[in-house]
Write an enzyme that holds these catalytic residues in place. Structure first.
Site: not given
Ligand code: GLP
Length: 254
Positions: A78, A149, A151, A156
């Site tokens: 993404d 959440n 995702h 989402e």
């Molecule tokens: C972000 C990314 C995800 C990621 C998630 C968790 O928004 N788009 O791909 O896995 O949040 O982030 P973190 O690893 O910092 O907890």
């Protein structure tokens, strides 16, 4: 390292450092095997804090053990929209700094959705991204983190099983989680491009990482909630080769 066969997804409960080493080893084996066969290895990659130790370990394997990334093609999950590509918070900047420059990957082999694509071009850009994945032979291993959440990527709650790469609006919790990095909620983009659920599930293998107490509830729900768009991570239970690496803080009570 403890392996538990959960009803739906094999769990590996270990430390973040050991999880990073195990996943990096698996990727290194794939990269070397493909190299011997004169073929590329195609990796699907996430951003966030969770994969940082994995990227450190891949950089170490490159530096100390000669792991060559010349035959590696990567597709990021993404990217934010409405940011300059060189913006320090763009996922392109993140990946350059945390992985690509450290392992010498050819920028032409490292794909991310564009963050500055004109609104009228977004759909065509997303379709082209899917075509590039297909042209590379499909994703061999998709690495995933989990949003609080539920995702995956920026899919989402509400994301459909059949969704492909597309524009999405970010959930309030996702924007709130990113606010500190952007120096305030007002600076966090509202839109992004993400691979879809179907894009992720098409990967041949999926390795999910989740560490820390803040992920415990989403991990629990991912394993037991009804499979569906309310918690996109539940769709991973449909995949035949998925493994979930957890530390003890993120692991559900057994
Ligand atoms: C972000 C990314 C995800 C990621 C998630 C968790 O928004 N788009 O791909 O896995 O949040 O982030 P973190 O690893 O910092 O907890």
């Amino acid at each position: 390292m403890t392996s538990i066969r959960a009803p739906s997804i094999p769990l590996v409960i270990t430390t973040p450092a050991e999880a990073a080493r195990a996943v990096a080893r698996e990727l290194a084996e794939l990269i070397r095997a493909r190299r011997r066969g004169g073929r590329v290895a195609v990796l699907g990659l996430p951003t966030g804090r969770t994969p940082l130790e994995l990227y450190d370990e891949l950089a170490r394997l490159h530096r100390d053990e000669g792991l060559d990334f010349a035959n590696v093609v990567t597709f990021n999950l993404d990217e934010y929209l409405d940011l300059a590509p060189a913006h320090p918070r763009s996922f392109r900047s993140f990946m350059r700094e945390k992985l690509f420059e450290r392992v010498g990957i050819d920028p032409l082999n490292a794909w991310l959705p564009a963050s500055d694509v004109a609104p009228s071009q977004v759909d065509a850009h997303c379709r082209a991204y899917e075509r590039e994945i297909a042209a590379a032979g499909g994703i061999d291993v998709q690495i995933l983190g989990l949003g609080r959440n539920g995702h995956i990527g920026f899919n989402e709650p509400g994301a459909e099983r059949e969704s492909r790469t597309r524009e999405v609006r970010l959930a309030a919790t996702t924007r709130a989680d990113a606010a500190a990095e952007f120096g305030g909620l007002a600076n966090v983009p509202e839109r992004a491009i993400t691979m879809g659920i179907a894009t992720v599930l098409a990967a041949r293998r999926i390795r999910v990482l989740a560490f820390g107490a803040s992920k415990r509830e989403v991990v629990r729900r991912m394993l037991v909630d009804p499979l569906g768009p309310a918690l996109p991570a539940t769709f991973l239970r449909e995949h035949g080769d998925v493994r979930l690496f957890l530390d003890s803080a993120a692991a559900p009570a057994s």
